[in-house]
Design an enzyme around this catalytic site. Structure first.
Site, PDB file in Angstrom:
ATOM      1  N   ARG A   1      40.538  29.346  37.728  1.00 17.17           N
ATOM      2  CA  ARG A   1      40.388  30.263  38.862  1.00 17.17           C
ATOM      3  C   ARG A   1      40.351  31.721  38.431  1.00 17.17           C
ATOM      4  O   ARG A   1      39.946  32.595  39.210  1.00 17.17           O
ATOM      5  CB  ARG A   1      41.526  30.031  39.860  1.00 17.17           C
ATOM      6  CG  ARG A   1      41.407  28.708  40.618  1.00 17.17           C
ATOM      7  CD  ARG A   1      42.676  28.381  41.377  1.00 17.17           C
ATOM      8  NE  ARG A   1      43.059  29.424  42.288  1.00 17.17           N
ATOM      9  CZ  ARG A   1      44.245  29.494  42.887  1.00 17.17           C
ATOM     10  NH1 ARG A   1      45.163  28.567  42.647  1.00 17.17           N
ATOM     11  NH2 ARG A   1      44.525  30.479  43.716  1.00 17.17           N
TER      12      ARG A   1
ATOM     13  N   LYS B   1      44.612  31.372  30.345  1.00 18.75           N
ATOM     14  CA  LYS B   1      45.438  32.011  31.373  1.00 18.75           C
ATOM     15  C   LYS B   1      46.649  32.721  30.771  1.00 18.75           C
ATOM     16  O   LYS B   1      47.016  33.820  31.204  1.00 18.75           O
ATOM     17  CB  LYS B   1      45.874  30.968  32.401  1.00 18.75           C
ATOM     18  CG  LYS B   1      46.688  31.546  33.547  1.00 18.75           C
ATOM     19  CD  LYS B   1      46.709  30.631  34.754  1.00 18.75           C
ATOM     20  CE  LYS B   1      47.231  29.259  34.466  1.00 18.75           C
ATOM     21  NZ  LYS B   1      47.457  28.473  35.706  1.00 18.75           N
TER      22      LYS B   1
ATOM     23  N   ASN C   1      35.538  63.892  11.433  1.00 24.38           N
ATOM     24  CA  ASN C   1      36.270  62.965  10.576  1.00 24.38           C
ATOM     25  C   ASN C   1      35.467  61.751  10.149  1.00 24.38           C
ATOM     26  O   ASN C   1      35.919  60.990   9.296  1.00 24.38           O
ATOM     27  CB  ASN C   1      37.549  62.495  11.284  1.00 24.38           C
ATOM     28  CG  ASN C   1      37.264  61.858  12.629  1.00 24.38           C
ATOM     29  OD1 ASN C   1      36.407  62.324  13.381  1.00 24.38           O
ATOM     30  ND2 ASN C   1      37.978  60.797  12.956  1.00 24.38           N
TER      31      ASN C   1
END
Length: 448
Positions: free
Chosen positions: A22, A29, A370
Protein backbone atom coordinates in the site's frame (compact mmCIF):
# COMPACT_ATOMS: atom_id res chain seq x y z
CA UNK A 1 17.46 -3.58 29.50
CA UNK A 2 15.44 -2.57 32.52
CA UNK A 3 17.02 -3.68 35.77
CA UNK A 4 13.63 -4.47 37.35
CA UNK A 5 14.02 -8.20 36.53
CA UNK A 6 17.77 -8.72 36.10
CA UNK A 7 17.59 -12.50 36.51
CA UNK A 8 15.01 -13.17 33.76
CA UNK A 9 16.11 -12.43 30.19
CA UNK A 10 13.79 -11.05 27.55
CA UNK A 11 13.88 -11.29 23.77
CA UNK A 12 12.17 -9.04 21.24
CA UNK A 13 11.30 -10.45 17.82
CA UNK A 14 10.92 -7.62 15.30
CA UNK A 15 8.85 -8.50 12.25
CA UNK A 16 10.14 -6.58 9.22
CA UNK A 17 9.37 -8.80 6.24
CA UNK A 18 6.44 -6.73 4.94
CA UNK A 19 6.64 -5.41 1.39
CA UNK A 20 4.40 -2.45 2.10
CA UNK A 21 2.29 -2.85 -1.02
CA UNK A 22 0.00 0.00 0.00
CA UNK A 23 3.04 2.30 0.19
CA UNK A 24 3.39 1.83 -3.58
CA UNK A 25 7.16 1.84 -3.18
CA UNK A 26 10.10 -0.29 -4.29
CA UNK A 27 11.51 0.22 -0.80
CA UNK A 28 10.50 -2.28 1.94
CA UNK A 29 8.00 -0.93 4.44
CA UNK A 30 10.53 -1.16 7.29
CA UNK A 31 12.82 1.25 5.40
CA UNK A 32 10.26 4.04 5.01
CA UNK A 33 11.50 7.04 6.96
CA UNK A 34 10.11 8.92 9.93
CA UNK A 35 12.00 11.97 11.22
CA UNK A 36 14.93 11.08 9.00
CA UNK A 37 15.27 7.50 10.26
CA UNK A 38 13.88 4.20 8.83
CA UNK A 39 10.88 2.89 10.75
CA UNK A 40 12.77 -0.23 11.79
CA UNK A 41 15.60 1.88 13.25
CA UNK A 42 13.12 3.63 15.55
CA UNK A 43 11.82 0.32 16.82
CA UNK A 44 15.30 -1.15 17.30
CA UNK A 45 16.45 1.88 19.29
CA UNK A 46 13.53 1.70 21.71
CA UNK A 47 13.45 -2.10 22.02
CA UNK A 48 17.19 -2.22 22.72
CA UNK A 49 16.63 -0.13 25.85
CA UNK A 50 14.39 -2.82 27.36
CA UNK A 51 15.18 -6.24 25.91
CA UNK A 52 18.34 -8.28 26.38
CA UNK A 53 18.17 -9.78 22.90
CA UNK A 54 16.75 -8.62 19.59
CA UNK A 55 16.20 -10.67 16.44
CA UNK A 56 14.81 -9.25 13.19
CA UNK A 57 12.69 -11.22 10.72
CA UNK A 58 13.09 -10.02 7.13
CA UNK A 59 11.83 -11.15 3.76
CA UNK A 60 13.94 -12.56 0.93
CA UNK A 61 16.04 -10.07 -1.04
CA UNK A 62 15.94 -7.50 1.77
CA UNK A 63 19.66 -6.92 2.14
CA UNK A 64 19.14 -3.28 3.07
CA UNK A 65 16.84 -4.23 5.96
CA UNK A 66 19.32 -6.86 7.17
CA UNK A 67 22.13 -4.31 7.00
CA UNK A 68 20.10 -1.85 9.05
CA UNK A 69 19.42 -4.53 11.67
CA UNK A 70 23.12 -5.21 12.29
CA UNK A 71 24.60 -6.19 14.67
CA UNK A 72 21.40 -7.96 15.72
CA UNK A 73 20.75 -11.40 14.19
CA UNK A 74 18.47 -11.66 11.18
CA UNK A 75 16.31 -14.56 9.99
CA UNK A 76 14.51 -14.77 6.66
CA UNK A 77 10.83 -15.54 6.20
CA UNK A 78 11.07 -17.02 2.71
CA UNK A 79 7.30 -17.50 2.37
CA UNK A 80 5.07 -14.76 3.73
CA UNK A 81 2.46 -16.93 5.42
CA UNK A 82 1.34 -14.58 8.19
CA UNK A 83 2.53 -13.02 11.41
CA UNK A 84 2.63 -16.22 13.50
CA UNK A 85 4.66 -17.90 10.77
CA UNK A 86 7.05 -14.93 10.71
CA UNK A 87 7.56 -15.00 14.47
CA UNK A 88 8.15 -18.75 14.39
CA UNK A 89 11.13 -18.25 12.05
CA UNK A 90 12.97 -16.69 14.99
CA UNK A 91 12.28 -19.46 17.52
CA UNK A 92 15.94 -20.50 17.63
CA UNK A 93 16.66 -17.14 19.29
CA UNK A 94 13.88 -17.26 21.90
CA UNK A 95 16.10 -18.74 24.59
CA UNK A 96 14.47 -18.76 28.00
CA UNK A 97 12.72 -15.97 29.84
CA UNK A 98 10.14 -13.91 27.96
CA UNK A 99 9.53 -13.15 24.29
CA UNK A 100 7.71 -10.17 22.77
CA UNK A 101 6.73 -9.89 19.12
CA UNK A 102 6.89 -6.37 17.68
CA UNK A 103 6.27 -4.93 14.22
CA UNK A 104 8.41 -2.64 12.07
CA UNK A 105 5.25 -0.82 11.00
CA UNK A 106 4.57 0.06 14.66
CA UNK A 107 7.85 1.98 15.01
CA UNK A 108 6.92 4.60 17.61
CA UNK A 109 6.32 2.36 20.62
CA UNK A 110 8.30 4.02 23.41
CA UNK A 111 10.76 2.24 25.65
CA UNK A 112 8.46 3.12 28.55
CA UNK A 113 5.52 1.32 26.97
CA UNK A 114 7.66 -1.72 26.18
CA UNK A 115 8.80 -1.78 29.78
CA UNK A 116 5.16 -1.60 30.92
CA UNK A 117 4.34 -4.55 28.66
CA UNK A 118 7.19 -6.64 30.06
CA UNK A 119 6.34 -5.66 33.62
CA UNK A 120 2.69 -6.70 33.17
CA UNK A 121 3.69 -10.02 31.62
CA UNK A 122 5.89 -10.73 34.65
CA UNK A 123 3.07 -10.40 37.13
CA UNK A 124 2.70 -13.88 38.69
CA UNK A 125 -0.86 -14.38 37.47
CA UNK A 126 -0.35 -13.15 33.86
CA UNK A 127 0.34 -15.68 31.13
CA UNK A 128 0.11 -13.32 28.16
CA UNK A 129 0.27 -9.53 27.86
CA UNK A 130 -0.65 -7.46 24.83
CA UNK A 131 -0.67 -3.82 23.83
CA UNK A 132 -3.94 -2.03 23.13
CA UNK A 133 -5.12 1.50 22.38
CA UNK A 134 -8.23 3.61 22.16
CA UNK A 135 -7.88 5.39 18.79
CA UNK A 136 -10.00 8.41 17.96
CA UNK A 137 -11.35 6.48 14.98
CA UNK A 138 -11.32 2.74 15.80
CA UNK A 139 -12.28 1.93 12.22
CA UNK A 140 -11.37 -1.61 11.17
CA UNK A 141 -9.00 -2.38 14.03
CA UNK A 142 -9.53 -5.68 15.83
CA UNK A 143 -11.45 -5.16 19.08
CA UNK A 144 -10.19 -6.34 22.47
CA UNK A 145 -13.06 -7.98 24.35
CA UNK A 146 -12.52 -7.93 28.13
CA UNK A 147 -14.15 -9.18 31.28
CA UNK A 148 -13.08 -7.00 34.11
CA UNK A 149 -9.29 -6.58 33.89
CA UNK A 150 -8.80 -9.68 31.75
CA UNK A 151 -8.87 -10.11 27.99
CA UNK A 152 -11.34 -12.71 26.76
CA UNK A 153 -10.63 -12.58 23.05
CA UNK A 154 -9.71 -10.42 20.10
CA UNK A 155 -12.35 -10.18 17.41
CA UNK A 156 -11.53 -8.89 13.94
CA UNK A 157 -13.75 -6.08 12.69
CA UNK A 158 -15.12 -8.17 9.83
CA UNK A 159 -16.28 -10.84 12.28
CA UNK A 160 -17.50 -8.49 15.02
CA UNK A 161 -21.13 -7.97 16.02
CA UNK A 162 -22.49 -4.41 16.25
CA UNK A 163 -21.96 -4.49 20.02
CA UNK A 164 -18.37 -5.65 19.59
CA UNK A 165 -17.67 -2.98 16.99
CA UNK A 166 -18.81 -0.42 19.54
CA UNK A 167 -15.87 -1.40 21.78
CA UNK A 168 -13.20 1.31 21.63
CA UNK A 169 -10.29 -0.79 22.98
CA UNK A 170 -8.36 -1.93 19.92
CA UNK A 171 -5.61 -4.46 19.37
CA UNK A 172 -2.12 -3.20 18.48
CA UNK A 173 -0.84 -6.69 17.69
CA UNK A 174 2.10 -6.76 20.12
CA UNK A 175 2.22 -9.83 22.39
CA UNK A 176 4.52 -10.94 25.19
CA UNK A 177 4.68 -14.36 26.89
CA UNK A 178 7.00 -16.94 28.39
CA UNK A 179 9.40 -18.14 25.68
CA UNK A 180 8.64 -21.86 25.90
CA UNK A 181 4.89 -21.29 25.98
CA UNK A 182 5.04 -18.79 23.12
CA UNK A 183 6.99 -21.27 20.99
CA UNK A 184 4.40 -23.98 21.63
CA UNK A 185 1.53 -21.67 20.72
CA UNK A 186 3.19 -20.51 17.51
CA UNK A 187 3.76 -24.11 16.44
CA UNK A 188 0.07 -24.88 17.07
CA UNK A 189 -1.42 -21.95 15.11
CA UNK A 190 -3.54 -23.09 12.14
CA UNK A 191 -4.15 -21.37 8.83
CA UNK A 192 -7.81 -22.34 8.46
CA UNK A 193 -8.98 -18.86 7.46
CA UNK A 194 -9.96 -17.11 4.25
CA UNK A 195 -6.38 -16.00 3.52
CA UNK A 196 -4.72 -19.27 4.47
CA UNK A 197 -2.30 -17.43 6.77
CA UNK A 198 -1.03 -18.13 10.29
CA UNK A 199 -2.22 -15.25 12.48
CA UNK A 200 -0.43 -14.24 15.66
CA UNK A 201 -3.71 -13.12 17.25
CA UNK A 202 -4.78 -16.78 17.46
CA UNK A 203 -2.35 -17.06 20.36
CA UNK A 204 -4.77 -15.05 22.51
CA UNK A 205 -7.51 -17.67 22.07
CA UNK A 206 -5.02 -20.41 22.96
CA UNK A 207 -4.01 -18.67 26.17
CA UNK A 208 -7.61 -18.13 27.26
CA UNK A 209 -8.52 -21.72 26.37
CA UNK A 210 -5.72 -22.92 28.64
CA UNK A 211 -7.13 -20.86 31.50
CA UNK A 212 -4.25 -18.38 31.52
CA UNK A 213 -4.77 -14.73 32.41
CA UNK A 214 -4.41 -12.36 29.47
CA UNK A 215 -3.99 -8.66 30.17
CA UNK A 216 -3.99 -5.59 27.94
CA UNK A 217 -1.52 -2.74 28.50
CA UNK A 218 -2.91 0.49 27.10
CA UNK A 219 -0.79 3.11 25.36
CA UNK A 220 -1.46 6.19 23.24
CA UNK A 221 -2.63 5.86 19.65
CA UNK A 222 0.36 7.94 18.53
CA UNK A 223 2.63 5.16 19.77
CA UNK A 224 0.70 2.14 18.55
CA UNK A 225 -0.77 3.24 15.24
CA UNK A 226 0.06 0.95 12.34
CA UNK A 227 1.69 2.50 9.28
CA UNK A 228 0.68 0.85 6.03
CA UNK A 229 0.26 3.71 3.56
CA UNK A 230 1.77 7.09 2.70
CA UNK A 231 -1.20 8.74 4.37
CA UNK A 232 -0.57 6.87 7.62
CA UNK A 233 3.16 7.60 7.28
CA UNK A 234 2.41 11.32 7.15
CA UNK A 235 0.12 11.05 10.17
CA UNK A 236 2.84 9.25 12.12
CA UNK A 237 5.40 11.87 11.05
CA UNK A 238 3.16 14.62 12.40
CA UNK A 239 2.76 12.80 15.71
CA UNK A 240 6.48 12.14 16.01
CA UNK A 241 7.39 15.73 15.16
CA UNK A 242 5.07 16.95 17.89
CA UNK A 243 6.75 14.61 20.35
CA UNK A 244 10.25 15.76 19.32
CA UNK A 245 9.33 19.45 19.48
CA UNK A 246 7.77 19.10 22.89
CA UNK A 247 10.82 17.29 24.23
CA UNK A 248 13.13 19.96 22.80
CA UNK A 249 11.19 22.73 24.50
CA UNK A 250 11.12 20.80 27.78
CA UNK A 251 14.92 20.59 27.46
CA UNK A 252 15.23 24.38 27.32
CA UNK A 253 15.05 25.10 23.58
CA UNK A 254 13.01 28.03 22.28
CA UNK A 255 10.96 27.19 19.18
CA UNK A 256 9.32 30.42 18.07
CA UNK A 257 6.77 28.61 15.90
CA UNK A 258 7.06 24.93 16.84
CA UNK A 259 4.67 23.64 14.21
CA UNK A 260 6.96 24.97 11.42
CA UNK A 261 10.18 23.36 12.69
CA UNK A 262 11.05 19.85 11.52
CA UNK A 263 13.47 17.73 13.52
CA UNK A 264 15.20 14.40 13.01
CA UNK A 265 15.14 11.64 15.56
CA UNK A 266 18.83 12.27 16.31
CA UNK A 267 18.75 16.09 16.35
CA UNK A 268 20.60 17.45 19.40
CA UNK A 269 19.57 20.95 20.51
CA UNK A 270 21.19 22.11 23.73
CA UNK A 271 19.57 24.41 26.28
CA UNK A 272 19.12 28.06 25.29
CA UNK A 273 19.17 27.36 21.56
CA UNK A 274 16.73 29.58 19.66
CA UNK A 275 15.07 28.24 16.52
CA UNK A 276 13.04 30.64 14.39
CA UNK A 277 10.17 29.56 12.10
CA UNK A 278 10.49 27.27 9.09
CA UNK A 279 13.76 25.53 9.93
CA UNK A 280 14.50 21.96 8.79
CA UNK A 281 17.00 19.73 10.60
CA UNK A 282 18.23 16.76 8.57
CA UNK A 283 20.04 13.80 10.15
CA UNK A 284 23.13 14.25 12.29
CA UNK A 285 22.77 17.83 13.56
CA UNK A 286 24.07 19.14 16.89
CA UNK A 287 23.45 22.74 17.94
CA UNK A 288 25.25 23.91 21.06
CA UNK A 289 23.98 26.20 23.78
CA UNK A 290 23.07 29.78 22.96
CA UNK A 291 23.14 29.38 19.19
CA UNK A 292 20.43 30.93 17.00
CA UNK A 293 19.03 29.21 13.94
CA UNK A 294 17.15 31.84 12.03
CA UNK A 295 14.18 31.38 9.74
CA UNK A 296 14.13 29.25 6.58
CA UNK A 297 17.47 27.54 7.21
CA UNK A 298 18.31 23.91 6.42
CA UNK A 299 20.93 21.94 8.38
CA UNK A 300 22.21 18.38 7.84
CA UNK A 301 25.09 16.37 9.35
CA UNK A 302 26.72 19.40 10.90
CA UNK A 303 27.66 20.95 14.24
CA UNK A 304 26.89 24.52 15.26
CA UNK A 305 28.98 25.96 18.09
CA UNK A 306 27.93 27.96 21.13
CA UNK A 307 26.32 31.35 20.47
CA UNK A 308 26.74 31.02 16.70
CA UNK A 309 24.13 32.59 14.43
CA UNK A 310 22.88 30.71 11.36
CA UNK A 311 20.64 32.26 8.74
CA UNK A 312 18.11 33.32 7.81
CA UNK A 313 18.01 31.30 4.58
CA UNK A 314 21.28 29.46 5.28
CA UNK A 315 22.14 25.92 4.25
CA UNK A 316 24.62 23.82 6.20
CA UNK A 317 25.47 20.62 4.36
CA UNK A 318 27.21 17.45 5.60
CA UNK A 319 30.65 17.73 7.15
CA UNK A 320 30.25 21.32 8.33
CA UNK A 321 31.41 22.56 11.72
CA UNK A 322 30.59 26.12 12.75
CA UNK A 323 32.68 27.57 15.56
CA UNK A 324 31.45 29.47 18.59
CA UNK A 325 30.07 32.95 17.90
CA UNK A 326 30.47 32.55 14.13
CA UNK A 327 27.90 34.16 11.85
CA UNK A 328 26.54 32.44 8.74
CA UNK A 329 24.05 34.66 7.00
CA UNK A 330 21.40 34.70 4.31
CA UNK A 331 21.86 32.62 1.17
CA UNK A 332 25.14 31.14 2.37
CA UNK A 333 25.78 27.48 1.60
CA UNK A 334 28.52 25.56 3.40
CA UNK A 335 29.66 21.96 2.81
CA UNK A 336 32.46 19.92 4.41
CA UNK A 337 33.94 23.05 5.90
CA UNK A 338 35.18 24.17 9.30
CA UNK A 339 34.40 27.76 10.23
CA UNK A 340 36.49 29.13 13.09
CA UNK A 341 35.36 30.97 16.19
CA UNK A 342 33.92 34.40 15.48
CA UNK A 343 34.29 34.08 11.70
CA UNK A 344 31.64 35.60 9.44
CA UNK A 345 30.14 34.80 6.06
CA UNK A 346 27.03 36.90 6.05
CA UNK A 347 25.84 37.07 2.44
CA UNK A 348 25.49 35.09 -0.80
CA UNK A 349 28.48 32.79 -0.41
CA UNK A 350 29.47 29.19 -1.14
CA UNK A 351 32.16 27.57 0.99
CA UNK A 352 32.95 23.96 0.14
CA UNK A 353 35.82 21.71 1.25
CA UNK A 354 37.43 24.54 3.17
CA UNK A 355 38.75 25.62 6.54
CA UNK A 356 38.04 29.18 7.64
CA UNK A 357 40.14 30.62 10.46
CA UNK A 358 38.94 32.43 13.55
CA UNK A 359 37.62 35.97 13.12
CA UNK A 360 37.96 35.79 9.33
CA UNK A 361 35.42 37.80 7.30
CA UNK A 362 34.21 36.35 4.01
CA UNK A 363 32.57 38.96 1.79
CA UNK A 364 29.37 38.66 -0.21
CA UNK A 365 29.51 36.64 -3.40
CA UNK A 366 32.62 34.65 -2.46
CA UNK A 367 32.95 31.18 -3.96
CA UNK A 368 35.41 28.41 -3.21
CA UNK A 369 35.88 26.55 -6.50
CA UNK A 370 36.43 23.13 -4.94
CA UNK A 371 35.54 20.76 -7.80
CA UNK A 372 37.38 20.34 -11.10
CA UNK A 373 34.92 17.87 -12.58
CA UNK A 374 36.77 14.85 -11.22
CA UNK A 375 38.23 15.66 -7.78
CA UNK A 376 37.46 17.86 -4.78
CA UNK A 377 40.17 20.26 -3.58
CA UNK A 378 40.69 22.11 -0.32
CA UNK A 379 40.79 25.84 0.42
CA UNK A 380 42.60 26.86 3.61
CA UNK A 381 41.98 30.36 4.96
CA UNK A 382 43.85 31.44 8.07
CA UNK A 383 42.83 33.56 11.06
CA UNK A 384 41.88 37.23 10.76
CA UNK A 385 41.69 37.15 6.96
CA UNK A 386 39.53 39.64 5.06
CA UNK A 387 38.09 38.22 1.85
CA UNK A 388 36.58 40.96 -0.27
CA UNK A 389 33.25 40.67 -2.02
CA UNK A 390 32.87 38.60 -5.18
CA UNK A 391 36.15 36.75 -4.69
CA UNK A 392 36.73 33.47 -6.51
CA UNK A 393 39.09 31.12 -4.64
CA UNK A 394 40.25 28.35 -6.97
CA UNK A 395 41.26 25.32 -4.91
CA UNK A 396 43.69 23.99 -3.95
CA UNK A 397 44.77 27.28 -2.48
CA UNK A 398 45.94 28.61 0.89
CA UNK A 399 45.48 32.10 2.29
CA UNK A 400 47.73 33.00 5.18
CA UNK A 401 46.84 34.59 8.51
CA UNK A 402 45.94 38.28 8.46
CA UNK A 403 45.92 38.45 4.63
CA UNK A 404 43.49 40.47 2.53
CA UNK A 405 41.85 39.53 -0.76
CA UNK A 406 40.77 42.45 -2.90
CA UNK A 407 37.14 42.50 -3.98
CA UNK A 408 36.48 40.88 -7.34
CA UNK A 409 39.71 38.87 -7.31
CA UNK A 410 40.18 35.40 -8.75
CA UNK A 411 42.80 33.75 -6.56
CA UNK A 412 44.67 30.80 -8.08
CA UNK A 413 47.92 30.92 -6.08
CA UNK A 414 48.67 30.76 -2.38
CA UNK A 415 48.57 34.09 -0.53
CA UNK A 416 51.23 34.59 2.19
CA UNK A 417 50.38 35.80 5.67
CA UNK A 418 49.84 39.59 5.93
CA UNK A 419 49.75 39.98 2.13
CA UNK A 420 47.20 41.87 0.02
CA UNK A 421 46.22 39.86 -3.06
CA UNK A 422 44.79 41.31 -6.28
CA UNK A 423 43.64 38.83 -8.87
CA UNK A 424 41.56 40.84 -11.32
CA UNK A 425 41.92 42.43 -14.79
CA UNK A 426 43.11 46.00 -15.17
CA UNK A 427 40.25 48.47 -15.54
CA UNK A 428 40.25 50.67 -18.67
CA UNK A 429 38.02 53.77 -19.00
CA UNK A 430 37.08 54.92 -22.55
CA UNK A 431 35.99 58.53 -22.23
CA UNK A 432 32.65 59.48 -23.83
CA UNK A 433 32.19 55.97 -25.20
CA UNK A 434 29.43 55.15 -22.72
CA UNK A 435 27.26 58.04 -23.88
CA UNK A 436 27.84 57.28 -27.57
CA UNK A 437 27.02 53.61 -27.05
CA UNK A 438 23.71 54.47 -25.31
CA UNK A 439 22.75 56.87 -28.11
CA UNK A 440 23.47 54.21 -30.75
CA UNK A 441 21.33 51.65 -28.97
CA UNK A 442 18.48 54.14 -28.52
CA UNK A 443 18.52 55.04 -32.23
CA UNK A 444 18.44 51.37 -33.18
CA UNK A 445 15.48 50.79 -30.88
CA UNK A 446 13.57 53.80 -32.29
CA UNK A 447 13.93 52.42 -35.84
CA UNK A 448 12.64 48.99 -34.89
Amino acid sequence: MTDTFPSRPATAVLLAAGLGTRMKSSRPKAMQRLAGRPMLAHLIANAAEIFDRLVVVVGPEMADVAELAAPYPVVIQHDRLGTAHAALQAEAYFGDGDVAVLYADNPLISAETLNNLLTERRQPEVGLALLAMRPSEPGRYGRVVTSGANVQRIVEWADATPDERAIDLCNAGVLCADAATFRRWLQAVKNDNSKGEFYLTDVVDMAVAEGLTVRAVEAAEDELRGINSRVELAQAEAALQQRLRTQAMLNGVTLVAPETVFLCADTVLEADVLVEPHVVFGPGVTVQSGAEIRAFSHLENCTVGEAAIIGPYARLRPGTTIGAKAHIGNFVEIKNTTVGEGAKANHLTYLGDASIGARTNVGAGTITCNYDGYFKHHTAIGDNVFVGSNAILVAPVSIGTNAMIAAGSTVTKDVPADALAFGRSRQVNKHELGRHFKETLKARKDKS
